[in-house]
Design a protein around this motif. Structure first.
Motif, PDB file in Angstrom:
ATOM      1  N   LEU A 107       0.827  -1.203   0.000  1.00  0.00           N
ATOM      2  CA  LEU A 107       0.000   0.000   0.000  1.00  0.00           C
ATOM      3  C   LEU A 107       0.862   1.255   0.000  1.00  0.00           C
ATOM      4  O   LEU A 107       0.595   2.210  -0.747  1.00  0.00           O
ATOM      5  N   MET A 108       1.899   1.268   0.827  1.00  0.00           N
ATOM      6  CA  MET A 108       2.779   2.434   0.906  1.00  0.00           C
ATOM      7  C   MET A 108       3.523   2.650  -0.399  1.00  0.00           C
ATOM      8  O   MET A 108       3.678   3.776  -0.882  1.00  0.00           O
ATOM      9  N   ASP A 109       3.993   1.542  -0.996  1.00  0.00           N
ATOM     10  CA  ASP A 109       4.713   1.627  -2.264  1.00  0.00           C
ATOM     11  C   ASP A 109       3.837   2.281  -3.336  1.00  0.00           C
ATOM     12  O   ASP A 109       4.274   3.177  -4.064  1.00  0.00           O
ATOM     13  N   LYS A 110       2.570   1.828  -3.406  1.00  0.00           N
ATOM     14  CA  LYS A 110       1.647   2.385  -4.394  1.00  0.00           C
ATOM     15  C   LYS A 110       1.304   3.830  -4.089  1.00  0.00           C
ATOM     16  O   LYS A 110       1.192   4.661  -5.002  1.00  0.00           O
ATOM     17  N   ALA A 111       1.131   4.144  -2.807  1.00  0.00           N
ATOM     18  CA  ALA A 111       0.768   5.509  -2.409  1.00  0.00           C
ATOM     19  C   ALA A 111       1.875   6.495  -2.790  1.00  0.00           C
ATOM     20  O   ALA A 111       1.616   7.554  -3.363  1.00  0.00           O
ATOM     21  N   ILE A 112       3.121   6.114  -2.483  1.00  0.00           N
ATOM     22  CA  ILE A 112       4.252   6.996  -2.787  1.00  0.00           C
ATOM     23  C   ILE A 112       4.394   7.189  -4.292  1.00  0.00           C
ATOM     24  O   ILE A 112       4.552   8.311  -4.785  1.00  0.00           O
ATOM     25  N   LYS A 113       4.357   6.070  -5.041  1.00  0.00           N
ATOM     26  CA  LYS A 113       4.558   6.155  -6.488  1.00  0.00           C
ATOM     27  C   LYS A 113       3.424   6.919  -7.175  1.00  0.00           C
ATOM     28  O   LYS A 113       3.663   7.652  -8.145  1.00  0.00           O
ATOM     29  N   SER A 114       2.202   6.794  -6.671  1.00  0.00           N
ATOM     30  CA  SER A 114       1.074   7.542  -7.234  1.00  0.00           C
ATOM     31  C   SER A 114       1.228   9.032  -6.962  1.00  0.00           C
ATOM     32  O   SER A 114       0.932   9.866  -7.829  1.00  0.00           O
ATOM     33  N   MET A 115       1.708   9.375  -5.777  1.00  0.00           N
ATOM     34  CA  MET A 115       1.922  10.775  -5.421  1.00  0.00           C
ATOM     35  C   MET A 115       2.979  11.410  -6.328  1.00  0.00           C
ATOM     36  O   MET A 115       2.794  12.496  -6.878  1.00  0.00           O
ATOM     37  N   LEU A 116       4.089  10.693  -6.537  1.00  0.00           N
ATOM     38  CA  LEU A 116       5.179  11.239  -7.341  1.00  0.00           C
ATOM     39  C   LEU A 116       4.810  11.323  -8.818  1.00  0.00           C
ATOM     40  O   LEU A 116       5.314  12.194  -9.536  1.00  0.00           O
ATOM     41  N   ALA A 117       3.912  10.441  -9.253  1.00  0.00           N
ATOM     42  CA  ALA A 117       3.492  10.444 -10.663  1.00  0.00           C
ATOM     43  C   ALA A 117       2.798  11.746 -11.037  1.00  0.00           C
ATOM     44  O   ALA A 117       2.731  12.113 -12.215  1.00  0.00           O
ATOM     45  N   ASP A 118       2.296  12.460 -10.039  1.00  0.00           N
ATOM     46  CA  ASP A 118       1.616  13.729 -10.299  1.00  0.00           C
ATOM     47  C   ASP A 118       2.595  14.869 -10.540  1.00  0.00           C
ATOM     48  O   ASP A 118       2.208  15.951 -10.972  1.00  0.00           O
ATOM     49  N   LEU A 119       3.893  14.628 -10.265  1.00  0.00           N
ATOM     50  CA  LEU A 119       4.906  15.676 -10.443  1.00  0.00           C
ATOM     51  C   LEU A 119       5.469  15.637 -11.862  1.00  0.00           C
ATOM     52  O   LEU A 119       5.117  16.431 -12.702  1.00  0.00           O
TER      53      LEU A 119
END
Length: 545
Positions: free
Chosen positions: A59-71
């Motif tokens: 869950l954390m891995d997906k949350a972090i990668k989804s957040m960074l994908a917005d940059l």
């Protein structure tokens, strides 16, 4: 009077600046702390209360990668396994099988084996489909299967694979693999040296220097540096490669950031190899990042003629930052600027359109800059060559045929249909092209242009909304019209597609080395580069020498 007024307002002004910075810092710190506390509470609440078992790490891995994908696409998080996996990006060295591979459904496809490395020694060919690695069936293994092909040197791995549908087995023996930054160099003619630089790894500058010195010793009096398809790499290596051709103390690139510690000026710091040897640099739409630093800087310094098509347009600099538990984040920390002051970043990730895609600077909004000798150059969209070659621009249909493996799969079929071709370079006829189109039809290859993908996605959404039946007839008519248009585009771009087919065919029989040998005698960009180098008046006119 002037001094008195200045004193009166100067001190309060300074104080207000510090006050503003202090308030701004406090506000940022509070907002970060606030959001972090909200996220931590949410993460804990979900994992403790969700109806089914959760995997906190996943869950954390997906949350972090989804957040960074917005940059932007370059700011990435690497978990412990990712950090090990990406070692090859910086060093060019790893232990493995020595081949480019890709995952397709429940198989690993060999895209290109490197000559003399484990995959090649084991007899694997481009197009082979690996189905089992050791005891692991890939149909049951959903993680990154390429990791199963890495390990300690001399490790033996049993492989099961399909070749043209036929089951086969072989044994791989892992070995150290070095992906060369300079995979090829040689002489086009008695006086023209040719160097291919494919990546900016830690050995890029030393290998380029070695190639340059050997070519000069062998009588080369002019150089072609090929950066086509080079995606970039280490910034320092780009600066050092420029240093081979320009004097010590020359500004090559400047980085600018909101964080002062990332504001740097990179200058050449060594004695050059040759500051006067005529130089042409080849670029295309896949030349990015460090490739654009080299081509942009040597263009700005009027040191080289840039030839080909507009480069990719990546003017952003990343830095890997180590974090806890062996994880890492690669962050876009700054923009880079060539010596003339231009940033060649094409996409603005801070400003997105309605569909969420980064916007592109329109050509009318490009800013003009001047090279050392006063030639106009522009920002906003990659390095524009001094000499543009129309043939180097890829068409939409050719891009689609490469992405969907239409060309790759046909060449695999061609290779086994013509096993004795050897070192002969075939001339692809109209009959061969007709055979290629028949193959695409027979294999039911979806061209999958962006328009076709968008249309198919529309139907999928219609199915979810239970309105697909109402539009099915119109959908099929539109799809048929689109596919007829794609067939017309394939015919229209026959020459370009044949060239891509021929490149792939040569690699199958003669590896990448054979392709470069073919290029130095037949490639249109190299021929044009030689023509410019041989015409001193034209070369000097372009660079205003």
């Amino acid at each position: 009077m002037f001094l008195r007024i200045k004193k009166k307002y100067f001190i309060p002004a300074i104080l207000s600046i510090f006050l503003f910075i202090g308030v701004s810092f406090k506000d940022d710190f509070f907002e970060i702390s606030k959001q972090l506390e909200i996220f931590t509470t949410l993460f804990k609440t979900i994992n403790q209360n969700y109806v089914d078992e959760t995997n906190p790490a996943e869950l954390m891995d997906k949350a972090i990668k989804s957040m960074l994908a917005d940059l932007d696409p370059y700011t990435n998080y690497f978990n412990e396994q990712d950090v090990i996996k990406f070692k090859i990006n910086n060093t060019g060295e790893y232990t493995g099988i020595g081949a480019i591979i890709t995952r397709k459904e429940d198989k690993l496809i060999i895209k290109e084996p490197y000559k003399g490395f484990p995959a090649d020694k084991a007899g694997l060919k481009a197009g082979d489909e690996i189905t089992q690695i050791g005891d692991v069936m890939l149909s049951d293994f959903k993680d990154d299967a390429s990791q199963l092909l890495k390990g300690v040197k001399n490790t033996k791995i049993e492989i099961k694979y399909l070749r043209q549908g036929k089951p086969m087995t072989t044994q791989l023996i892992l070995d150290e693999v070095e992906v060369k930054a300079v995979p090829f160099f040689g002489k086009v003619d008695d006086k023209t040296g040719y160097i291919v630089l494919s990546q900016f790894s830690q050995k890029a500058s030393s290998q380029t220097k070695e190639a340059l010195e050997k070519l000069k010793a062998d009588g080369a009096t002019q150089i072609i540096l090929d950066l086509r398809g080079n995606p970039g790499g280490l910034l320092n290596e780009a600066v050092t490669i420029c240093n081979l051709f320009v004097p010590k103390g020359e500004v090559i690139v400047t980085t600018k950031s909101k964080n002062e510690k990332y504001n740097n000026v990179y200058k050449t710091n060594r004695e050059p190899i040759d500051t006067i040897i005529p130089l042409v640099i080849l670029v295309d739409g896949k030349s990015a990042s460090a490739s654009e630093i080299v081509s942009g800087a040597l263009q700005d310094l009027d040191r080289a003629v840039i030839l080909g098509s507009r480069s990719f347009g990546k003017g952003l600099v990343q830095r890997p930052i180590d974090m806890t538990y062996g994880t890492q984040v690669k962050v876009t920390i700054s923009r880079y600027y060539t010596p003339s002051g231009r940033c060649i970043q094409a996409l603005n990730y801070n400003k997105k359109d309605k569909s969420g895609k980064a916007t592109k600077t329109e050509e009318k909004n490009y800013n003009a800059f001047k090279t050392k000798k006063g030639r106009p150059v522009f920002d906003g969209g990659g390095v524009l060559p001094d000499v543009e070659i129309a043939e180097t621009k890829t068409s939409m249909i050719a891009d689609a045929l490469q992405k969907n493996d239409g060309i790759f799969n046909y060449v695999t079929y061609f290779y086994y249909k013509n096993p004795t071709l050897g070192d002969k370079i075939p001339t692809l006829t109209d009959s061969d092209f007709a055979d290629f189109k028949a193959f695409l039809k027979r294999e039911k290859t979806d061209i999958n242009t962006e328009t076709e993908i968008a249309l198919k996605n529309t139907l999928e959404k219609a199915k979810k909304e239970n309105i697909d039946t109402a539009i099915q007839s119109e959908y099929e008519q539109l799809l048929a019209a689109l596919q007829r248009s794609e067939a017309t585009m394939i015919d229209k771009n026959q020459k370009e597609i044949k060239n891509l087919m021929l490149d792939e065919i040569i690699k199958r029989y003669q590896y990448k080395e054979g392709l470069y040998q073919y290029y130095i005698k037949n490639n249109i960009e190299i021929k044009k580069a030689v023509g410019i180098l041989n015409n001193t008046a034209e070369y000097n006119k372009i660079l205003k020498i």
